[in-house]
Write an enzyme that holds these catalytic residues in place. Structure first.
Site, PDB file in Angstrom:
ATOM      1  CG  HIS A 307      -2.087   0.922   1.068  1.00 22.68           C
ATOM      2  ND1 HIS A 307      -2.014   2.266   1.303  1.00 22.68           N
ATOM      3  CD2 HIS A 307      -3.339   0.667   0.640  1.00 22.68           C
ATOM      4  CE1 HIS A 307      -3.192   2.809   1.057  1.00 22.68           C
ATOM      5  NE2 HIS A 307      -4.015   1.877   0.639  1.00 22.68           N
ATOM      6  CG  ASP A 364      -8.347  -4.354  -2.962  1.00 22.98           C
ATOM      7  OD1 ASP A 364      -7.562  -3.406  -3.067  1.00 22.98           O
ATOM      8  OD2 ASP A 364      -9.576  -4.251  -3.103  1.00 22.98           O
TER       9      ASP A 364
HETATM   10  C1  SDX Z   1      -6.181   0.020  -3.094  1.00 23.48           C
HETATM   11  O1  SDX Z   1      -4.315   4.478  -2.182  1.00 23.48           O
HETATM   12  C2  SDX Z   1      -5.294   3.901  -1.608  1.00 23.48           C
HETATM   13  O2  SDX Z   1      -5.756   4.308  -0.561  1.00 23.48           O
HETATM   14  C3  SDX Z   1      -5.852   2.722  -2.356  1.00 23.48           C
HETATM   15  C4  SDX Z   1      -6.907   1.899  -1.608  1.00 23.48           C
HETATM   16  C5  SDX Z   1      -8.187   2.681  -1.387  1.00 23.48           C
HETATM   17  O3  SDX Z   1      -8.925   2.356  -0.436  1.00 23.48           O
HETATM   18  O4  SDX Z   1      -8.496   3.569  -2.238  1.00 23.48           O
HETATM   19  O5  SDX Z   1      -6.413   1.476  -0.345  1.00 23.48           O
HETATM   20  C6  SDX Z   1      -7.318   0.668  -2.406  1.00 23.48           C
HETATM   21  O6  SDX Z   1      -5.924   0.351  -4.215  1.00 23.48           O
HETATM   22  C7  SDX Z   1      -5.339  -0.973  -2.344  1.00 23.48           C
HETATM   23  C8  SDX Z   1      -4.135  -1.495  -3.193  1.00 23.48           C
HETATM   24  C9  SDX Z   1      -4.622  -2.624  -4.084  1.00 23.48           C
HETATM   25  N1  SDX Z   1      -3.551  -3.013  -5.051  1.00 23.48           N
HETATM   26  C10 SDX Z   1      -2.908  -4.192  -4.916  1.00 23.48           C
HETATM   27  O7  SDX Z   1      -3.097  -4.998  -4.004  1.00 23.48           O
HETATM   28  C11 SDX Z   1      -1.933  -4.465  -6.051  1.00 23.48           C
HETATM   29  C12 SDX Z   1      -0.613  -4.994  -5.475  1.00 23.48           C
HETATM   30  N2  SDX Z   1       0.058  -3.901  -4.774  1.00 23.48           N
HETATM   31  C13 SDX Z   1       1.049  -3.138  -5.484  1.00 23.48           C
HETATM   32  O8  SDX Z   1       0.843  -2.980  -6.841  1.00 23.48           O
HETATM   33  C14 SDX Z   1       1.503  -1.885  -4.723  1.00 23.48           C
HETATM   34  O9  SDX Z   1       1.775  -2.284  -3.442  1.00 23.48           O
HETATM   35  C15 SDX Z   1       0.596  -0.666  -4.677  1.00 23.48           C
HETATM   36  C16 SDX Z   1       0.121  -0.275  -6.030  1.00 23.48           C
HETATM   37  C17 SDX Z   1      -0.585  -0.940  -3.802  1.00 23.48           C
HETATM   38  C18 SDX Z   1       1.387   0.473  -4.059  1.00 23.48           C
HETATM   39  O10 SDX Z   1       2.308   0.884  -5.000  1.00 23.48           O
HETATM   40  P1  SDX Z   1       3.506   1.905  -4.598  1.00 23.48           P
HETATM   41  O11 SDX Z   1       3.168   2.674  -3.387  1.00 23.48           O
HETATM   42  O12 SDX Z   1       3.877   2.639  -5.835  1.00 23.48           O
HETATM   43  O13 SDX Z   1       4.675   0.927  -4.135  1.00 23.48           O
HETATM   44  P2  SDX Z   1       5.783   0.396  -5.081  1.00 23.48           P
HETATM   45  O14 SDX Z   1       5.141  -0.263  -6.256  1.00 23.48           O
HETATM   46  O15 SDX Z   1       6.762   1.491  -5.306  1.00 23.48           O
HETATM   47  O16 SDX Z   1       6.427  -0.759  -4.171  1.00 23.48           O
HETATM   48  C19 SDX Z   1       7.552  -0.531  -3.363  1.00 23.48           C
HETATM   49  C20 SDX Z   1       8.375  -1.831  -3.455  1.00 23.48           C
HETATM   50  C21 SDX Z   1       8.790  -2.181  -4.880  1.00 23.48           C
HETATM   51  O17 SDX Z   1       9.954  -2.979  -4.796  1.00 23.48           O
HETATM   52  P3  SDX Z   1      11.440  -2.237  -4.924  1.00 23.48           P
HETATM   53  O18 SDX Z   1      11.409  -1.458  -6.231  1.00 23.48           O
HETATM   54  O19 SDX Z   1      11.537  -1.358  -3.705  1.00 23.48           O
HETATM   55  O20 SDX Z   1      12.405  -3.391  -4.928  1.00 23.48           O
HETATM   56  O21 SDX Z   1       7.567  -2.938  -3.020  1.00 23.48           O
HETATM   57  C22 SDX Z   1       7.387  -3.844  -4.098  1.00 23.48           C
HETATM   58  C23 SDX Z   1       7.684  -3.084  -5.360  1.00 23.48           C
HETATM   59  O22 SDX Z   1       8.095  -3.964  -6.410  1.00 23.48           O
HETATM   60  N3  SDX Z   1       5.967  -4.258  -4.060  1.00 23.48           N
HETATM   61  C24 SDX Z   1       5.539  -5.493  -4.289  1.00 23.48           C
HETATM   62  C25 SDX Z   1       4.150  -5.444  -4.101  1.00 23.48           C
HETATM   63  N4  SDX Z   1       3.765  -4.195  -3.788  1.00 23.48           N
HETATM   64  C26 SDX Z   1       4.912  -3.460  -3.777  1.00 23.48           C
HETATM   65  N5  SDX Z   1       6.180  -6.643  -4.634  1.00 23.48           N
HETATM   66  C27 SDX Z   1       5.412  -7.743  -4.794  1.00 23.48           C
HETATM   67  N6  SDX Z   1       4.049  -7.771  -4.612  1.00 23.48           N
HETATM   68  C28 SDX Z   1       3.406  -6.637  -4.274  1.00 23.48           C
HETATM   69  N7  SDX Z   1       2.068  -6.660  -4.106  1.00 23.48           N
END
Ligand code: SDX
Length: 428
Positions: A307, A364
């Site tokens: 998140h 989710d």
């Molecule tokens: C919602 O914003 C809100 O409030 C949203 C929400 C709402 O109520 O409106 O809460 C609802 O959208 C919840 C999120 C649902 N999405 C998912 O579950 C999809 C999986 N999650 C990721 O795509 C990600 O965690 C996000 C999109 C939720 C957050 O993205 P960020 O903040 O841009 O984080 P990032 O992608 O920069 O991640 C930081 C690191 C990265 O690795 P490094 O580059 O540091 O090595 O964490 C890793 C990412 O690759 N990472 C994950 C991961 N989520 C982040 N690696 C594997 N699996 C994951 N799910």
């Protein structure tokens, strides 16, 4: 805390006022930065940028705190209802019984769609994505309510628009489901609750009304309540940006539906089920799946994890995890996906990659299992999220207008070609 920051760049110094929120968050006000220094800031994805001041929702991601208008989500989940919480988020206070009854009645009155809107459903192919239908049908409401194509954010016109959107979003969702299955449209019932009516319009048959089980009705109500608002997430920011051009409320929330559809945002609840079913059907070892999610050479993610703001647990995920247990027990369902989800959570939360990146289950991760248990089709999961988020979108649209905010128009840093002369095609 100091009231100012000094920016010292290229021999120029400028003072930036600190804006301190009621929960002691501090933001540096850069509204005059470019005028004073010619500089702008750069923050793709806005992870470090506040787009507004807001009184609606407060999140402390490090402590797993979520409050709507100062009330803790845990307390609202236990003691309130979706409609009461929607009123709180929309108008800023918990309603009296009279106010709540009027709000409820106003929504109940607006459940029907204009009869000619039914033909729109027939225009979509059977496999049309429900979020595409929802976005276009919400926009279509603008055609049937020309008197509400304004930026009025208080008084009777606003209240009417709220009732129409909150009520008809259910009917649009239910009828799009029925149209996709060649079923007749089930008229809203005058004698059931907001959530009961949604279930009735989804699953009743003309000769056999759907039995609204209290535990299912409560689970849907809680699902909507937990999704009501969430600060400046991707879709809420989209609603604010669209609304800042002074487009009407129907079109602004339709834009929010579009942003919510993405699998990184509201589409994640359906993606979680697809992930769990893939693991289940193909007998994938959980540790192998977690390894794939860590491997940057592919785009596998642990859907439902991570998140932007929560760097600890998402309180909504905790509440839903308990609710899932209750509903599955009440419905006597033993869903193997729930066991896989639990084991996956354990494996991930003990893995260094997830621990050092503060990746926890988000709202989710468990919601899909709950919706599946209730019988909601997977392709409708994000529509359910949109129904719950509607009051939050509307409240943010209203707040943005009440602040008399300028149109949202970010700047950029240009990194393209410098000036070059046109070359006629014969010389290329
Ligand atoms: C919602 O914003 C809100 O409030 C949203 C929400 C709402 O109520 O409106 O809460 C609802 O959208 C919840 C999120 C649902 N999405 C998912 O579950 C999809 C999986 N999650 C990721 O795509 C990600 O965690 C996000 C999109 C939720 C957050 O993205 P960020 O903040 O841009 O984080 P990032 O992608 O920069 O991640 C930081 C690191 C990265 O690795 P490094 O580059 O540091 O090595 O964490 C890793 C990412 O690759 N990472 C994950 C991961 N989520 C982040 N690696 C594997 N699996 C994951 N799910």
């Amino acid at each position: 805390m100091s009231g100012k920051a000094i920016l010292d760049y290229d021999g120029k110094k400028v003072e930036l006022d600190a804006v301190i929120g009621t929960e002691n968050e501090v933001g540096l006000d850069i509204t005059k930065l470019r005028a004073q220094t010619g500089l702008i800031t750069l923050d793709p994805g806005f992870a470090n940028t506040g787009s507004c001041k807001s009184d609606i929702t407060f999140i402390n991601g490090e402590k797993g705190i979520l409050r709507y208008r100062g009330y803790a989500i845990e307390e609202l989940a236990e003691k309130s209802s979706f409609l009461e919480t929607a009123y709180l988020v929309l108008y800023g206070y918990l309603p009296s019984q009279k106010e709540l009854n009027e709000f409820d009645a106003g929504i109940a009155d607006e459940a029907e769609l204009h009869t000619s809107m039914k033909s729109h459903f027939e225009g979509f192919p059977d496999q049309a994505p429900p979020m595409a239908i929802l976005s276009s049908m919400l926009n279509t409401l603008a055609c049937y309510n020309p008197e509400l194509l304004t930026t009025t954010y208080e008084g009777e016109a606003f209240d009417t628009a709220v009732a129409k959107i909150m009520s008809k979003v259910r009917t649009i969702a239910a009828w799009s489901y029925r149209a996709s299955r060649g079923k007749s449209y089930m008229a809203p019932s005058p004698s059931v609750s907001y959530c009961g009516n949604f279930l009735h319009m989804m699953f009743s048959r003309p000769f056999d009304l759907y039995e609204i089980k209290p535990e299912v009705e409560k689970a849907i109500d809680l699902f909507f309540l937990l999704h009501t608002d969430h600060e400046q997430n991707c879709s809420t920011s989209t609603v604010r940006i669209a609304g800042s051009s002074h487009v009407n409320l129907f079109t602004s929330v339709a834009a929010g539906v579009g942003a919510l559809w993405g699998p990184l945002h509201g589409g994640a609840n359906a993606a979680v089920i697809a992930m769990l079913e893939n693991i289940h059907k193909n007998g994938i070892k959980l540790s192998d799946y977690v390894d794939a999610a860590k491997d940057k050479t592919n785009d596998t993610k642990l859907m439902g994890f991570g998140h932007r703001v929560y760097k600890n647990f998402d309180p909504r995920a905790r509440i839903l995890k308990t609710q899932v247990d209750n509903v599955l027990r009440a419905l006597k369902i033993d869903d193997p996906l729930l066991n896989i989800a639990r084991e996956l959570e354990e494996v991930a939360l003990s893995d260094e990659y997830f621990i050092e990146r503060n990746l926890y289950p988000n709202v989710d991760f468990y919601s899909g299992i709950l919706l599946k248990a209730i019988g909601i089709p997977v392709n409708m999961f994000t529509v359910m999220f949109a129904i719950g988020r509607m009051p939050g979108w509307i409240a943010n649209w209203r707040e943005m207008l009440s602040h008399n905010q300028r149109i949202s128009r970010p700047r950029q840093i240009y990194t393209g070609e410098n000036l070059r002369p046109y070359v006629p095609v014969v010389k290329r």
